[in-house]
Motif scaffolding. Sequence first.
Motif, PDB file in Angstrom:
ATOM      1  N   VAL A  88       0.838  -1.204   0.000  1.00 15.54           N
ATOM      2  CA  VAL A  88       0.000   0.000   0.000  1.00 15.54           C
ATOM      3  C   VAL A  88       0.868   1.248   0.000  1.00 15.54           C
ATOM      4  O   VAL A  88       0.555   2.231  -0.694  1.00 15.54           O
ATOM      5  N   LEU A  89       1.962   1.237   0.760  1.00  8.86           N
ATOM      6  CA  LEU A  89       2.835   2.406   0.803  1.00  8.86           C
ATOM      7  C   LEU A  89       3.441   2.687  -0.573  1.00  8.86           C
ATOM      8  O   LEU A  89       3.463   3.842  -1.026  1.00  8.86           O
ATOM      9  N   ILE A  90       3.934   1.655  -1.246  1.00  7.16           N
ATOM     10  CA  ILE A  90       4.512   1.854  -2.581  1.00  7.16           C
ATOM     11  C   ILE A  90       3.444   2.285  -3.566  1.00  7.16           C
ATOM     12  O   ILE A  90       3.665   3.186  -4.390  1.00  7.16           O
ATOM     13  N   TRP A  91       2.252   1.667  -3.510  1.00  2.00           N
ATOM     14  CA  TRP A  91       1.138   2.107  -4.363  1.00  2.00           C
ATOM     15  C   TRP A  91       0.901   3.597  -4.202  1.00  2.00           C
ATOM     16  O   TRP A  91       0.747   4.322  -5.188  1.00  2.00           O
ATOM     17  N   ASN A  92       0.842   4.040  -2.946  1.00  5.28           N
ATOM     18  CA  ASN A  92       0.543   5.450  -2.681  1.00  5.28           C
ATOM     19  C   ASN A  92       1.656   6.376  -3.163  1.00  5.28           C
ATOM     20  O   ASN A  92       1.392   7.420  -3.779  1.00  5.28           O
ATOM     21  N   PHE A 142      -9.019   4.540  -0.485  1.00  3.54           N
ATOM     22  CA  PHE A 142      -9.344   5.039  -1.822  1.00  3.54           C
ATOM     23  C   PHE A 142      -9.686   6.523  -1.802  1.00  3.54           C
ATOM     24  O   PHE A 142      -9.164   7.307  -2.613  1.00  3.54           O
ATOM     25  N   ALA A 143     -10.542   6.945  -0.889  1.00  7.36           N
ATOM     26  CA  ALA A 143     -11.007   8.329  -0.867  1.00  7.36           C
ATOM     27  C   ALA A 143      -9.872   9.303  -0.602  1.00  7.36           C
ATOM     28  O   ALA A 143      -9.793  10.373  -1.222  1.00  7.36           O
ATOM     29  N   ASN A 144      -8.963   8.950   0.307  1.00 10.94           N
ATOM     30  CA  ASN A 144      -7.841   9.838   0.608  1.00 10.94           C
ATOM     31  C   ASN A 144      -6.903   9.970  -0.580  1.00 10.94           C
ATOM     32  O   ASN A 144      -6.440  11.071  -0.897  1.00 10.94           O
ATOM     33  N   PHE A 164       2.279  17.302   2.186  1.00 12.16           N
ATOM     34  CA  PHE A 164       1.246  16.810   3.104  1.00 12.16           C
ATOM     35  C   PHE A 164       0.695  15.472   2.622  1.00 12.16           C
ATOM     36  O   PHE A 164       0.425  14.564   3.421  1.00 12.16           O
ATOM     37  N   GLU A 165       0.547  15.336   1.309  1.00 11.38           N
ATOM     38  CA  GLU A 165       0.012  14.100   0.736  1.00 11.38           C
ATOM     39  C   GLU A 165       0.955  12.928   0.982  1.00 11.38           C
ATOM     40  O   GLU A 165       0.508  11.794   1.186  1.00 11.38           O
ATOM     41  N   MET A 166       2.251  13.175   0.996  1.00 11.43           N
ATOM     42  CA  MET A 166       3.202  12.102   1.285  1.00 11.43           C
ATOM     43  C   MET A 166       3.024  11.599   2.716  1.00 11.43           C
ATOM     44  O   MET A 166       3.133  10.398   2.987  1.00 11.43           O
ATOM     45  N   PHE A 167       2.732  12.506   3.635  1.00  9.78           N
ATOM     46  CA  PHE A 167       2.422  12.090   5.009  1.00  9.78           C
ATOM     47  C   PHE A 167       1.142  11.257   5.032  1.00  9.78           C
ATOM     48  O   PHE A 167       1.079  10.219   5.710  1.00  9.78           O
ATOM     49  N   ILE A 168       0.120  11.698   4.292  1.00  8.26           N
ATOM     50  CA  ILE A 168      -1.137  10.954   4.230  1.00  8.26           C
ATOM     51  C   ILE A 168      -0.927   9.582   3.592  1.00  8.26           C
ATOM     52  O   ILE A 168      -1.539   8.593   4.009  1.00  8.26           O
ATOM     53  N   MET A 169      -0.050   9.501   2.615  1.00  9.33           N
ATOM     54  CA  MET A 169       0.239   8.214   1.971  1.00  9.33           C
ATOM     55  C   MET A 169       0.796   7.214   2.969  1.00  9.33           C
ATOM     56  O   MET A 169       0.381   6.044   2.998  1.00  9.33           O
ATOM     57  N   PHE A 170       1.721   7.672   3.794  1.00  7.99           N
ATOM     58  CA  PHE A 170       2.270   6.799   4.828  1.00  7.99           C
ATOM     59  C   PHE A 170       1.198   6.454   5.863  1.00  7.99           C
ATOM     60  O   PHE A 170       1.062   5.294   6.276  1.00  7.99           O
ATOM     61  N   LEU A 171       0.441   7.449   6.286  1.00  6.18           N
ATOM     62  CA  LEU A 171      -0.589   7.234   7.307  1.00  6.18           C
ATOM     63  C   LEU A 171      -1.632   6.228   6.830  1.00  6.18           C
ATOM     64  O   LEU A 171      -2.059   5.344   7.594  1.00  6.18           O
ATOM     65  N   GLN A 172      -2.049   6.326   5.578  1.00  8.12           N
ATOM     66  CA  GLN A 172      -3.068   5.410   5.061  1.00  8.12           C
ATOM     67  C   GLN A 172      -2.531   3.990   4.937  1.00  8.12           C
ATOM     68  O   GLN A 172      -3.267   3.024   5.149  1.00  8.12           O
ATOM     69  N   ALA A 173      -1.253   3.841   4.583  1.00  2.70           N
ATOM     70  CA  ALA A 173      -0.655   2.505   4.556  1.00  2.70           C
ATOM     71  C   ALA A 173      -0.634   1.909   5.964  1.00  2.70           C
ATOM     72  O   ALA A 173      -0.924   0.723   6.159  1.00  2.70           O
ATOM     73  N   PHE A 174      -0.289   2.737   6.950  1.00  2.00           N
ATOM     74  CA  PHE A 174      -0.279   2.299   8.338  1.00  2.00           C
ATOM     75  C   PHE A 174      -1.680   1.891   8.795  1.00  2.00           C
ATOM     76  O   PHE A 174      -1.870   0.814   9.390  1.00  2.00           O
ATOM     77  N   LEU A 175      -2.681   2.720   8.518  1.00  3.76           N
ATOM     78  CA  LEU A 175      -4.050   2.431   8.949  1.00  3.76           C
ATOM     79  C   LEU A 175      -4.609   1.189   8.264  1.00  3.76           C
ATOM     80  O   LEU A 175      -5.300   0.380   8.884  1.00  3.76           O
ATOM     81  N   PHE A 176      -4.307   1.029   6.981  1.00  2.00           N
ATOM     82  CA  PHE A 176      -4.819  -0.137   6.261  1.00  2.00           C
ATOM     83  C   PHE A 176      -4.227  -1.417   6.840  1.00  2.00           C
ATOM     84  O   PHE A 176      -4.941  -2.399   7.070  1.00  2.00           O
ATOM     85  N   ALA A 177      -2.914  -1.418   7.105  1.00  2.00           N
ATOM     86  CA  ALA A 177      -2.276  -2.592   7.689  1.00  2.00           C
ATOM     87  C   ALA A 177      -2.751  -2.819   9.123  1.00  2.00           C
ATOM     88  O   ALA A 177      -2.928  -3.974   9.550  1.00  2.00           O
ATOM     89  N   MET A 178      -2.979  -1.749   9.877  1.00  2.00           N
ATOM     90  CA  MET A 178      -3.458  -1.883  11.242  1.00  2.00           C
ATOM     91  C   MET A 178      -4.854  -2.509  11.269  1.00  2.00           C
ATOM     92  O   MET A 178      -5.137  -3.403  12.084  1.00  2.00           O
ATOM     93  N   LEU A 179      -5.743  -2.063  10.385  1.00  2.00           N
ATOM     94  CA  LEU A 179      -7.074  -2.655  10.318  1.00  2.00           C
ATOM     95  C   LEU A 179      -7.000  -4.113   9.891  1.00  2.00           C
ATOM     96  O   LEU A 179      -7.764  -4.949  10.380  1.00  2.00           O
TER      97      LEU A 179
END
Length: 264
Positions: free
Chosen positions: A104-108, A190-192, A236-251
């Motif tokens: 997910v991180l690389i995708w983002n 997806f939305a982010n 800012f989007e690069m931070f969100i990219m990392f955050l979303q990868a973290f949240l997706f893996a956490m879920l």
Amino acid sequence: MRTTILITSPEEWTAPGSELFQFPPIIPGGPEWFTKPILIVLFSAVIAIALCWAAFAKPKIVPRGWQSMGEYAYDFVRDQIARPHLGKDADRWMGLLLTIFLTVLIWNLMGVVPFIQFPVAAHVNFAAVLAISVYVLKVYLGVRHHGVRGYLRGVVYLEGLPGWAYGIYAPLILAEVFLTSLFTHFIRLFANMFAGHLLVAFFSSVGFWFLFEQLTPLGAGLGVLGVAMTIVITAFEMFIMFLQAFLFAMLAAMYIASGLHGSH
């Protein structure tokens, strides 16, 4: 391979829209499914495999270079994602969780790579397929370890809840576990990515148009503002990219734990 920004003429500017997410086949007359996002997914898989190979193929006692980076990523996923939710089962699922996080991180991050500039997760199908895979694994683990009846009972049971309240609570928690959790898992990602990609494209389009098409003092100022906003939003989007990868893996870790433990 570059993201298309629609600029029609010096007198007319059209904001980028859905055309940013529509791609023709890479090979004219070839398979319709073989588009830019598919190529990026394949390229991302190669990158993830190469990084893991460089980091872990020949580990040394004192890590350096790629091994050091790989161990840092591994420790982060283990300590921040796997252990808090899976406990003693964390090490068993580290391979999957690390793969999900890196994928997910690389995708983002592909959204900020020059000449690629498209975060794969901004295409809902890719995020959905990954989330559905985790969902199927969750249900499989729940049924395998607890049986259908035991799994459903573990999901519904809430200590201290009076019997009459189960008529309201049970349908809600079952809908959350077996329906809404799936959609929230991939729609958040997806939305982010969709919104972030659109914002970056919008401000970069504004900056390009006013700097190179509207050659006026006011246009130059707006162009510089557009470029500045593009840089800020990209960071800012690069931070969100990392955050979303973290949240997706956490879920994903939470859902795997719910299947193993037979509870919501």
